[in-house]
Design an enzyme around this catalytic site. Structure first.
Site, PDB file in Angstrom:
ATOM      1  CG  HIS A   1       3.853  80.691  23.754  1.00  0.00           C
ATOM      2  ND1 HIS A   1       3.178  79.497  23.606  1.00  0.00           N
ATOM      3  CD2 HIS A   1       3.820  80.975  25.086  1.00  0.00           C
ATOM      4  CE1 HIS A   1       2.772  79.063  24.792  1.00  0.00           C
ATOM      5  NE2 HIS A   1       3.140  79.952  25.711  1.00  0.00           N
TER       6      HIS A   1
ATOM      7  CB  SER B   1      -1.800  69.280  24.361  1.00  0.00           C
ATOM      8  OG  SER B   1      -0.709  70.178  24.550  1.00  0.00           O
TER       9      SER B   1
HETATM   10  C1  BV8 Z   1       8.000  79.851  31.867  1.00  0.00           C
HETATM   11  C2  BV8 Z   1       7.134  79.187  21.233  1.00  0.00           C
HETATM   12  C3  BV8 Z   1       9.022  80.791  33.767  1.00  0.00           C
HETATM   13  C4  BV8 Z   1       8.338  78.544  20.689  1.00  0.00           C
HETATM   14  C5  BV8 Z   1       6.316  77.706  22.991  1.00  0.00           C
HETATM   15  C6  BV8 Z   1       6.966  71.328  34.890  1.00  0.00           C
HETATM   16  C7  BV8 Z   1       5.637  71.513  35.203  1.00  0.00           C
HETATM   17  C8  BV8 Z   1       4.939  72.635  34.791  1.00  0.00           C
HETATM   18  C9  BV8 Z   1       5.580  73.608  34.012  1.00  0.00           C
HETATM   19  C10 BV8 Z   1       6.899  73.415  33.713  1.00  0.00           C
HETATM   20  C11 BV8 Z   1       7.592  72.286  34.130  1.00  0.00           C
HETATM   21  N1  BV8 Z   1       8.853  72.379  33.658  1.00  0.00           N
HETATM   22  C12 BV8 Z   1       8.978  73.537  32.962  1.00  0.00           C
HETATM   23  C13 BV8 Z   1       7.802  74.169  33.007  1.00  0.00           C
HETATM   24  C14 BV8 Z   1       7.494  75.453  32.418  1.00  0.00           C
HETATM   25  C15 BV8 Z   1       7.338  75.305  30.905  1.00  0.00           C
HETATM   26  C16 BV8 Z   1       6.301  74.270  30.545  1.00  0.00           C
HETATM   27  O1  BV8 Z   1       5.111  74.521  30.618  1.00  0.00           O
HETATM   28  N2  BV8 Z   1       6.774  73.071  30.146  1.00  0.00           N
HETATM   29  C17 BV8 Z   1       5.849  72.028  29.780  1.00  0.00           C
HETATM   30  C18 BV8 Z   1       6.386  71.277  28.558  1.00  0.00           C
HETATM   31  C19 BV8 Z   1       5.677  71.114  30.972  1.00  0.00           C
HETATM   32  N3  BV8 Z   1       6.864  76.605  30.469  1.00  0.00           N
HETATM   33  C20 BV8 Z   1       7.774  77.518  30.138  1.00  0.00           C
HETATM   34  O2  BV8 Z   1       8.959  77.330  30.128  1.00  0.00           O
HETATM   35  C21 BV8 Z   1       7.206  78.897  29.825  1.00  0.00           C
HETATM   36  N4  BV8 Z   1       7.962  79.872  30.539  1.00  0.00           N
HETATM   37  O3  BV8 Z   1       7.367  79.088  32.539  1.00  0.00           O
HETATM   38  O4  BV8 Z   1       8.856  80.782  32.356  1.00  0.00           O
HETATM   39  C22 BV8 Z   1       9.818  81.981  34.074  1.00  0.00           C
HETATM   40  C23 BV8 Z   1       9.202  83.047  34.715  1.00  0.00           C
HETATM   41  C24 BV8 Z   1       9.977  84.151  35.043  1.00  0.00           C
HETATM   42  C25 BV8 Z   1      11.340  84.198  34.700  1.00  0.00           C
HETATM   43  C26 BV8 Z   1      11.920  83.126  34.025  1.00  0.00           C
HETATM   44  C27 BV8 Z   1      11.164  82.000  33.703  1.00  0.00           C
HETATM   45  C28 BV8 Z   1       7.358  79.198  28.339  1.00  0.00           C
HETATM   46  C29 BV8 Z   1       6.459  78.287  27.544  1.00  0.00           C
HETATM   47  C30 BV8 Z   1       6.458  78.741  26.093  1.00  0.00           C
HETATM   48  C31 BV8 Z   1       7.243  77.757  25.248  1.00  0.00           C
HETATM   49  N5  BV8 Z   1       7.153  78.176  23.848  1.00  0.00           N
HETATM   50  N6  BV8 Z   1       6.234  78.158  21.728  1.00  0.00           N
HETATM   51  C32 BV8 Z   1       8.020  77.885  19.372  1.00  0.00           C
HETATM   52  O5  BV8 Z   1       6.840  77.688  19.042  1.00  0.00           O
HETATM   53  O6  BV8 Z   1       8.986  77.578  18.671  1.00  0.00           O
HETATM   54  S1  BV8 Z   1       5.220  76.525  23.509  1.00  0.00           S
HETATM   55  C33 BV8 Z   1       4.817  75.612  22.146  1.00  0.00           C
HETATM   56  O7  BV8 Z   1       4.152  74.488  22.651  1.00  0.00           O
HETATM   57  C34 BV8 Z   1       3.849  76.302  21.212  1.00  0.00           C
HETATM   58  O8  BV8 Z   1       3.600  77.637  21.548  1.00  0.00           O
HETATM   59  C35 BV8 Z   1       2.570  75.518  21.329  1.00  0.00           C
HETATM   60  O9  BV8 Z   1       1.466  76.311  21.550  1.00  0.00           O
HETATM   61  C36 BV8 Z   1       2.817  74.722  22.537  1.00  0.00           C
HETATM   62  C37 BV8 Z   1       2.242  73.326  22.386  1.00  0.00           C
HETATM   63  O10 BV8 Z   1       1.092  73.391  22.916  1.00  0.00           O
HETATM   64  P1  BV8 Z   1      -0.226  73.322  21.999  1.00  0.00           P
HETATM   65  O11 BV8 Z   1      -0.417  74.634  21.332  1.00  0.00           O
HETATM   66  O12 BV8 Z   1      -1.292  72.841  22.905  1.00  0.00           O
HETATM   67  O13 BV8 Z   1       0.061  72.280  20.854  1.00  0.00           O
HETATM   68  P2  BV8 Z   1       0.108  70.678  20.975  1.00  0.00           P
HETATM   69  O14 BV8 Z   1       0.693  70.153  19.728  1.00  0.00           O
HETATM   70  O15 BV8 Z   1       0.712  70.317  22.292  1.00  0.00           O
HETATM   71  O16 BV8 Z   1      -1.427  70.247  21.058  1.00  0.00           O
HETATM   72  C38 BV8 Z   1      -2.263  70.368  19.914  1.00  0.00           C
HETATM   73  C39 BV8 Z   1      -3.664  70.104  20.413  1.00  0.00           C
HETATM   74  O17 BV8 Z   1      -4.559  70.318  19.336  1.00  0.00           O
HETATM   75  C40 BV8 Z   1      -3.867  68.676  20.876  1.00  0.00           C
HETATM   76  O18 BV8 Z   1      -4.669  68.690  22.044  1.00  0.00           O
HETATM   77  C41 BV8 Z   1      -4.646  68.029  19.724  1.00  0.00           C
HETATM   78  O19 BV8 Z   1      -5.536  67.028  20.183  1.00  0.00           O
HETATM   79  C42 BV8 Z   1      -5.411  69.201  19.190  1.00  0.00           C
HETATM   80  N7  BV8 Z   1      -5.751  69.146  17.774  1.00  0.00           N
HETATM   81  C43 BV8 Z   1      -5.027  68.619  16.753  1.00  0.00           C
HETATM   82  N8  BV8 Z   1      -5.681  68.837  15.580  1.00  0.00           N
HETATM   83  C44 BV8 Z   1      -6.811  69.522  15.883  1.00  0.00           C
HETATM   84  C45 BV8 Z   1      -6.872  69.721  17.273  1.00  0.00           C
HETATM   85  N9  BV8 Z   1      -7.873  70.367  17.874  1.00  0.00           N
HETATM   86  C46 BV8 Z   1      -8.867  70.848  17.084  1.00  0.00           C
HETATM   87  N10 BV8 Z   1      -8.884  70.710  15.741  1.00  0.00           N
HETATM   88  C47 BV8 Z   1      -7.879  70.052  15.111  1.00  0.00           C
HETATM   89  N11 BV8 Z   1      -7.908  69.917  13.775  1.00  0.00           N
END
Ligand code: BV8
Ligand code: ZN
Length: 235
Positions: free
Chosen positions: A109, A179
């Site tokens: 990302h 997540s």
């Molecule tokens: C794309 C950069 C296509 C920016 C980020 C419907 C269904 C399926 C998919 C989609 C949909 N609608 C849209 C989509 C696609 C979409 C998507 O997946 N949406 C989701 C929300 C449903 N994806 C996209 O748009 C991607 N692009 O698909 O393009 C395409 C192809 C060709 C041509 C054109 C288009 C792009 C996705 C990238 C988005 N950018 N980041 C920025 O950071 O500012 S994503 C962003 O969210 C971060 O990168 C981060 O990584 C991510 C969040 O996820 P996690 O890293 O898992 O973080 P989170 O907080 O969610 O979870 C933390 C976890 O850690 C938890 O489980 C927690 O329990 C755990 N935890 C907490 N503390 C600890 C721990 N574990 C261990 N130890 C600890 N101490």
């Protein structure tokens, strides 16, 4: 606990940086007040209000600038040095894996410390915190944007291709602190599992991947990973 043989892949998410003080996206404190990342981390939001989007990134950059790698980042750097066939893939944009000594990091990302010109396409590192002007401008006068992948944007093709290949051929995949909600990153462990890799999840709570995991290390990555890696070394 088994001896790790064969290619090893690690996929990390925001949770691996939580103990470094980097706010996660979906944690209780949330990333930024009332906004959802899906609303701000998009090209549409940036086109509509580049100042608001840059204020969010400048705030995150200032937060991350004071964060140091935690033991989880350091163990992953040790694993890279110790294992003959190791690939680290991250969804994080904070650069803490590199700060911990990891030398090859597939950043799915992008990276919050890089900027890209929307006019001439120049990409460069910019570590100024706070930014002297918002929105920051390129020498060509064009508007700079964070060099990260926003929702709705494609991931860097070469990086994604390398990540798919590593996931498809690995014998072990550790999934640390994600997540597993964001695609296509969340499909990498599914591909690994389908190809017979042993899946180990490190998380403080369940995720959609938990049912697929062969091993679940429940707890904070900064505590759990060093213990697990030390036990591996004794095998
Ligand atoms: C794309 C950069 C296509 C920016 C980020 C419907 C269904 C399926 C998919 C989609 C949909 N609608 C849209 C989509 C696609 C979409 C998507 O997946 N949406 C989701 C929300 C449903 N994806 C996209 O748009 C991607 N692009 O698909 O393009 C395409 C192809 C060709 C041509 C054109 C288009 C792009 C996705 C990238 C988005 N950018 N980041 C920025 O950071 O500012 S994503 C962003 O969210 C971060 O990168 C981060 O990584 C991510 C969040 O996820 P996690 O890293 O898992 O973080 P989170 O907080 O969610 O979870 C933390 C976890 O850690 C938890 O489980 C927690 O329990 C755990 N935890 C907490 N503390 C600890 C721990 N574990 C261990 N130890 C600890 N101490
Ligand atoms: Zn430019």
């Amino acid at each position: 606990m088994r001896k790790m043989e064969g290619p090893v892949v690690v996929l990390t998410g925001a949770g691996v940086s939580a103990e470094s003080g980097v706010p996660t996206f979906r944690g209780p404190e949330g990333l930024w007040r009332t906004f959802r990342p899906e609303d701000l981390a998009t090209p549409e939001a940036f086109a509509r209000d580049p100042v608001l989007v840059w204020e969010w990134y400048d705030w995150r950059r200032q937060r991350i600038a004071n964060c140091r790698p935690n033991p989880a980042h350091r163990v992953l750097a040790e694993m890279e040095a110790a294992l003959p066939d190791f690939t680290l893939i991250t969804q994080n944009v904070d650069g803490l894996h590199q700060a911990a000594g990891s030398r090859r990091v597939l950043e799915l990302h992008g990276n919050i410390w890089r900027v890209r010109c929307t006019r001439c396409g120049r990409v460069g590192e910019d570590r100024r915190v706070p930014l002297p002007e918002i929105p920051p401008r390129c020498a060509c006068g064009g508007l700079l944007r964070p060099d990260v992948v926003w929702f709705g944007e494609p991931l860097p093709p070469a990086v994604l291709e390398e990540a798919w290949e590593a996931a498809a051929r690995c014998r072990w995949m550790l999934v640390v602190g994600t997540s597993a909600l964001v695609q296509p990153a969340a499909s990498l462990p599914v591909v690994a599992h389908r190809n017979g890799a042993r899946l180990i999840e490190v998380n403080v709570s369940d995720t959609p991947l938990t049912p697929l995991a062969d091993e679940v290390l429940r707890g904070p990555a900064g505590e759990v990973l060093p213990r697990w890696w030390a036990a591996c070394a004794r095998l």
